[in-house]
Design an enzyme around this catalytic site. Structure first.
Site, short mmCIF file in Angstrom:
data_model
loop_
_atom_site.label_atom_id
_atom_site.label_comp_id
_atom_site.label_asym_id
_atom_site.label_seq_id
_atom_site.Cartn_x
_atom_site.Cartn_y
_atom_site.Cartn_z
N LYS A 4 0.87 -1.19 0.00
CA LYS A 4 0.00 0.00 0.00
C LYS A 4 0.90 1.22 0.00
O LYS A 4 1.74 1.37 0.88
CB LYS A 4 -0.89 0.02 1.25
CG LYS A 4 -2.12 -0.83 1.14
CD LYS A 4 -3.07 -0.54 2.31
CE LYS A 4 -4.29 -1.40 2.25
NZ LYS A 4 -5.16 -1.21 3.44
N ARG A 22 -7.90 -8.83 4.65
CA ARG A 22 -6.92 -7.77 4.91
C ARG A 22 -7.53 -6.67 5.78
O ARG A 22 -6.82 -5.99 6.52
CB ARG A 22 -6.38 -7.20 3.59
CG ARG A 22 -5.25 -6.20 3.80
CD ARG A 22 -4.44 -5.91 2.56
NE ARG A 22 -3.36 -5.00 2.89
CZ ARG A 22 -2.33 -4.71 2.11
NH1 ARG A 22 -2.24 -5.27 0.93
NH2 ARG A 22 -1.39 -3.87 2.50
N ASN A 31 -7.15 -3.61 10.04
CA ASN A 31 -7.61 -2.29 10.48
C ASN A 31 -8.14 -2.31 11.91
O ASN A 31 -8.74 -1.33 12.35
CB ASN A 31 -8.71 -1.77 9.55
CG ASN A 31 -8.17 -1.50 8.16
OD1 ASN A 31 -7.02 -1.09 8.01
ND2 ASN A 31 -8.98 -1.76 7.14
N1 LIG Z 1 1.49 1.50 3.71
C1 LIG Z 1 0.97 0.95 4.77
O1 LIG Z 1 0.50 -0.19 4.74
C2 LIG Z 1 0.98 1.71 6.06
C3 LIG Z 1 0.66 1.07 7.26
C4 LIG Z 1 0.73 1.80 8.44
C5 LIG Z 1 1.12 3.14 8.41
N2 LIG Z 1 1.42 3.74 7.24
C6 LIG Z 1 1.87 5.13 7.17
O2 LIG Z 1 3.11 5.21 7.84
C7 LIG Z 1 3.30 6.55 8.30
C8 LIG Z 1 3.84 6.49 9.70
O3 LIG Z 1 5.08 5.81 9.68
P1 LIG Z 1 6.16 5.99 10.83
O4 LIG Z 1 5.49 5.86 12.14
O5 LIG Z 1 7.31 5.13 10.50
O6 LIG Z 1 6.50 7.55 10.71
P2 LIG Z 1 7.72 8.39 10.10
O7 LIG Z 1 8.15 7.84 8.82
O8 LIG Z 1 7.27 9.80 10.14
O9 LIG Z 1 8.86 8.17 11.18
C9 LIG Z 1 8.67 8.64 12.49
C10 LIG Z 1 9.80 9.58 12.92
O10 LIG Z 1 10.96 8.82 13.20
C11 LIG Z 1 12.09 9.31 12.45
N3 LIG Z 1 12.92 8.15 12.20
C12 LIG Z 1 12.67 7.15 11.32
N4 LIG Z 1 13.58 6.18 11.48
C13 LIG Z 1 14.42 6.59 12.44
C14 LIG Z 1 15.56 5.98 13.06
N5 LIG Z 1 15.96 4.76 12.75
N6 LIG Z 1 16.21 6.69 14.01
C15 LIG Z 1 15.76 7.93 14.37
N7 LIG Z 1 14.69 8.52 13.86
C16 LIG Z 1 14.02 7.85 12.90
C17 LIG Z 1 11.48 9.99 11.26
O11 LIG Z 1 12.32 10.96 10.72
C18 LIG Z 1 10.21 10.59 11.87
O12 LIG Z 1 10.53 11.80 12.50
C19 LIG Z 1 1.96 7.24 8.18
O13 LIG Z 1 2.00 8.12 7.11
C20 LIG Z 1 0.97 6.10 7.89
O14 LIG Z 1 -0.10 6.52 7.09
C21 LIG Z 1 1.36 3.05 6.06
#
Ligand SMILES: NC(=O)c1ccc[n+]([C@@H]2O[C@H](COP(=O)([O-])OP(=O)(O)OC[C@H]3O[C@@H](n4cnc5c(N)ncnc54)[C@H](O)[C@@H]3O)[C@@H](O)[C@H]2O)c1
Length: 369
Positions: free
Chosen positions: A143, A242, A246
């Site tokens: 996704k 799937r 959620n």
């Molecule tokens: N595609 C899918 O199936 C799916 C599923 C769930 C969530 N999402 C999406 O994922 C996003 C959230 O992802 P997330 O929680 O990873 O957020 P993100 O990518 O914003 O990362 C969170 C924070 O951590 C920092 N960061 C990342 N890796 C790091 C590391 N190793 N060390 C230090 N800092 C680090 C980033 O810069 C950011 O500030 C949302 O946009 C959500 O919609 C997508």
């Protein structure tokens, strides 16, 4: 190293989970890299910690890494940043058979994956997830999306990566709050489909947070296996299988919307609260016992995640939260399916939920506990 296959006709790929994968990124990816030039998209936080490792590994193997470092945060999943990424990929002369590396959390993965889906009608991409959330959830399953002014993830495509490398070392630099947000998705797999894994999470959650490598590898591997199984069964969310992923998301999404999708409540924290609400609502409907709902709440609370919406100080009523649900993209012909529990480890899709009843339930939750 754990290797989990994601079985999809003609588009199968592997998720590899281990320490040291970024330091070996060239070896891991070289069969997929046709040219010397390797485009890598990341954000500023991730670049600070991990750019050097990836850059050195690629350069040492004779590749020429090209970097696009974006500002960190959800704001990158926008039309404006997508345009910037597309123009950059075109300037780098990326072609259909090439692969773009997405180094970062879910934001970088979703954005880069979507850019790859539409670049010249689709080029390849490799996920290098660096948050716990991205390793256990967003990097697997194809996704991809950006946000629109009408809502989150409303513009996107199904586009599977060619490979996912979940390097556990990256969790060492991840802020604790982000670890918690990712852990909500780990425990979700237990609650929705695997009671034994839920039991494991209850016992081993603290070890995962304390950086215990074995516990982290088990948590990530089991989560990816669960996600891979579900995605293989129902890639495009057509059979309802799937949709079980959620769990907690409908309630959680309403809370995220009410808090303006801000730092006040991270996505994973919304999911954690949403799972508590889904469990309690399942008990209200007589599907599970109050004791099991309390067990779910306790497990989430023990992980340091928020478990009571009364503590958020939302200043709204249940109706306002239920109204946010009307804009949920899971709305289907006027009804909103809810993922509820028949048991811990046994979720199902209930299409008969009345939003009136949900609003009344939420009124109670906003005051109680
Ligand atoms: N595609 C899918 O199936 C799916 C599923 C769930 C969530 N999402 C999406 O994922 C996003 C959230 O992802 P997330 O929680 O990873 O957020 P993100 O990518 O914003 O990362 C969170 C924070 O951590 C920092 N960061 C990342 N890796 C790091 C590391 N190793 N060390 C230090 N800092 C680090 C980033 O810069 C950011 O500030 C949302 O946009 C959500 O919609 C997508």
């Amino acid at each position: 190293m754990a290797v989990i296959p994601v079985e999809l006709a003609g588009r199968s790929y592997e998720v590899r989970v281990d320490s040291g994968l970024l330091a070996d990124v060239a070896g891991q990816c070289s069969p997929l890299l046709r040219k010397k030039r390797v485009p890598v998209v990341t954000d500023a936080n991730v670049a600070r910690h991990w750019r050097e490792t990836v850059d050195a590994a690629l350069s040492a193997a004779g590749f020429e890494p090209r970097w696009l470092v974006l500002e960190a945060g959800e704001g990158a999943k926008s039309w404006a940043v997508l345009e910037l990424v597309m123009d950059w990929l075109l300037a780098e002369e990326v072609e259909r058979g090439d692969h773009v590396l997405a180094l970062g959390g879910g934001v970088i993965g979703d954005l880069t994956g979507f850019a790859a889906a539409i670049l010249k009608r689709g080029c390849g991409f490799i996920q290098l997830p660096t948050t716990l959330l991205a390793q256990v959830d967003s990097s697997v399953g194809g996704k991809t999306a950006i946000n629109a002014s009408a809502g989150k993830n409303l513009v996107g495509a199904f586009h599977q990566p060619s490979l996912v490398l979940a390097d556990l070392d990256t969790l060492t630099t991840l802020p604790q709050r982000e670890m918690g947000a990712g852990y909500a998705e780990v425990i979700k797999y237990g609650i929705l489909g695997d009671r034994a894994f839920f039991d494991w999470c209850e016992a081993n959650g603290p070890a995962v947070f304390a950086g215990d490598r074995e516990a982290q590898e088990y948590a990530v591997t089991e989560s990816v296996k669960a996600k891979a199984r579900i995605v293989a069964e129902d890639e495009r969310e057509t059979t309802g299988k799937r949709a079980l992923l959620n769990l907690g998301h409908t309630f959680g999404h309403a809370l995220e919307a009410q808090t303006g999708f801000s730092e006040r409540l991270l996505h994973g924290e919304g999911v954690a609260l949403g799972m508590v609400l889904a469990a309690r609502y399942s008990a209200r409907r007589g599907y599970i016992t109050d004791e099991d709902a309390a067990r779910v709440t306790a497990a989430i609370d023990a992980a340091g995640l928020p478990s009571e919406i009364a503590a958020l100080g939302l200043n709204c009523n249940g109706r306002a939260l239920a109204d946010h649900m009307l804009h949920d993209k899971k709305m289907d012909a006027g009804t909103l399916p809810f993922v509820l529990l028949r048991n811990i480890g046994d979720a199902f899709l209930d299409k008969q939920v009345s939003l009136e009843d949900v609003a009344e339930f939420l009124d109670g939750e906003l005051q109680a506990h």
